[in-house]
Design an enzyme around this catalytic site. Sequence first.
Site, PDB file in Angstrom:
ATOM      1  N   HIS A 255       0.837  -1.209   0.000  1.00 19.48           N
ATOM      2  CA  HIS A 255       0.000   0.000   0.000  1.00 19.48           C
ATOM      3  C   HIS A 255       0.874   1.262   0.000  1.00 19.48           C
ATOM      4  CE1 HIS A 255      -3.728   2.283   1.095  1.00 19.48           C
ATOM      5  NE2 HIS A 255      -2.838   3.100   1.640  1.00 19.48           N
ATOM      6  N   GLU A 256       1.816   1.315   0.931  1.00 20.11           N
ATOM      7  CA  GLU A 256       2.664   2.514   1.030  1.00 20.11           C
ATOM      8  C   GLU A 256       3.584   2.652  -0.179  1.00 20.11           C
ATOM      9  OE1 GLU A 256       1.709   4.650   3.034  1.00 20.11           O
ATOM     10  OE2 GLU A 256       0.481   3.348   4.289  1.00 20.11           O
ATOM     11  N   HIS A 259       1.740   4.591  -2.751  1.00 15.87           N
ATOM     12  CA  HIS A 259       1.840   6.044  -2.515  1.00 15.87           C
ATOM     13  C   HIS A 259       3.229   6.556  -2.911  1.00 15.87           C
ATOM     14  CE1 HIS A 259      -1.949   6.763  -0.464  1.00 15.87           C
ATOM     15  NE2 HIS A 259      -1.720   5.840   0.451  1.00 15.87           N
ATOM     16  N   GLU A 285      -4.660   7.706  -3.126  1.00 12.02           N
ATOM     17  CA  GLU A 285      -5.192   6.447  -2.601  1.00 12.02           C
ATOM     18  C   GLU A 285      -5.485   5.472  -3.745  1.00 12.02           C
ATOM     19  OE1 GLU A 285      -4.905   6.068   0.504  1.00 12.02           O
ATOM     20  OE2 GLU A 285      -6.072   4.294   0.998  1.00 12.02           O
TER      21      GLU A 285
HETATM   22 ZN    ZN Z   1      -3.210   5.180   1.796  1.00 11.33          ZN
END
Ligand code: ZN
Length: 490
Positions: A255-256, A259, A285
């Site tokens: 997830h990170e 980003h 996101e």
């Molecule tokens: Zn996030």
Amino acid sequence: MSTAYDELMAFTRETEALGQVAGRLGWDQETTMPRGAAAQRAEEMGALESVLHARRMDPRVSDWLAKAKGGDDEAKAHLRHIQRDFDRASKVPADLAAELARTTSMAQGIWAEARANDDFAAFAPTLERVLDLRRQEGAALADGGDPYDALLQDYEPGATAEQLDAMFGALRPRLVDLRDKVLGAPAPAALSGTFDESAQMKLSRQIAKTFGYDMSRGRVDKAVHPFSSGSGNDVRITTRTNPTDPFNCIYSTIHEVGHAAYEQNIDQAYLLTPLGRGVSMGVHESQSRIYENQLGRSRAFTGWLHGQMVDVFGDFGISDPDAFYGTVNRVHQGFIRTESDEVQYNLHVLLRFDLERQLIAGTLAVADLEEAWNTRFEADFGYAVDKPSNGVLQDVHWSVGLFGYFATYSLGNVYAGCLHEALSKAVPDLDAQLAAGDTAAATGWLRDNLQRHGGLYEPREVIERACGFAPNEAPLLSYLEAKFGEIYGV
Ligand code: ZN
């Protein structure tokens, strides 16, 4: 271009650089800062914040903006961002901004204590104060328009509550229906046993590289809450480990990395300019979510991941990649948004979006918030909240005044659904590549069609350009219904 434009850009570049410094102090605070340094750090960050605030409101900025006109698309986009920041800073009265900063910094501690004691009443007066200040701020920013829409602009420029409401209104009944069917069906096996934490970190770093994270311009550390920090050539991420739940570490990392890859892949020409950062929270996101879910939790990729986990941890009780795919995507009853699965996650967000709009509009009183939360939760999830720390007190957001933020989580999922549909057409053998642990075509497509643009286009526009159609909720719904329909046989 004019001298005014050049002067404005030189000044802005310095402001952006100072903003990056502030972000890095924040990263340090969450990772390596000695505990005894907390009070000094607060003063250091406060001092830097005042410098940044003064620069944002510097009268020279408005003079330069008045003189610097025209230019190419990039110059126009720069001016649009700088004008927006200047307007925002100058619309909010200084005493209101100061009062907000003071109140929210205290509110976070009061919220944490109320959550630890499961006592909403202890937090309610503080929340009322924060809400009142943010409503005043929303009104100041709205210029007679809708205060909630004005607050949304901080996170998702161009978005309106009406537009989000139409999207979320279409999502909700079908997600409730899917949740109901899935939770009524037999669940895949859960993971059991313990998993060495340093091995989890090692595997996570390897997976981060697999998703294209450039370690020469980034690093992975441990923190209580995973996050990504920085832009351009210094983009750091954190993750966490839990001995019984290696998925927490692996999927927080992916997830990170989503980003961070967005920030790393922005055109180098935009470095330390307003275009050199991700354009909105929702678009950000969308990147973290497509990396984590549509790619990372796909049948193809989990097949590869299963082999990696066997290599690192040995036999962990799930020997079949198909069963492992079910385990990774297991849906379970749970109260906490951040631990939720793909089926229920957006229901958590939609609940918060509806309640906070009512709070800002004044149609829901803070005194009635806990009951409103619990009633809505049971209606959408089919099971009842057992205590406030599992309900209305679970998120830090409202205590620090983040009204308007939650919506960007689901908007990001909607955007991820659209991007995944377009990506699947553009890369026909996507699954074969993911099954071999190769994400290069997928992450390359996202880089070339979306990430590299940074702040050049408005949020909805950059999604539409990448996908070739206007963003809407249909692709996300089809994806979720097909995926979980298959796993659960419903
Ligand atoms: Zn996030």
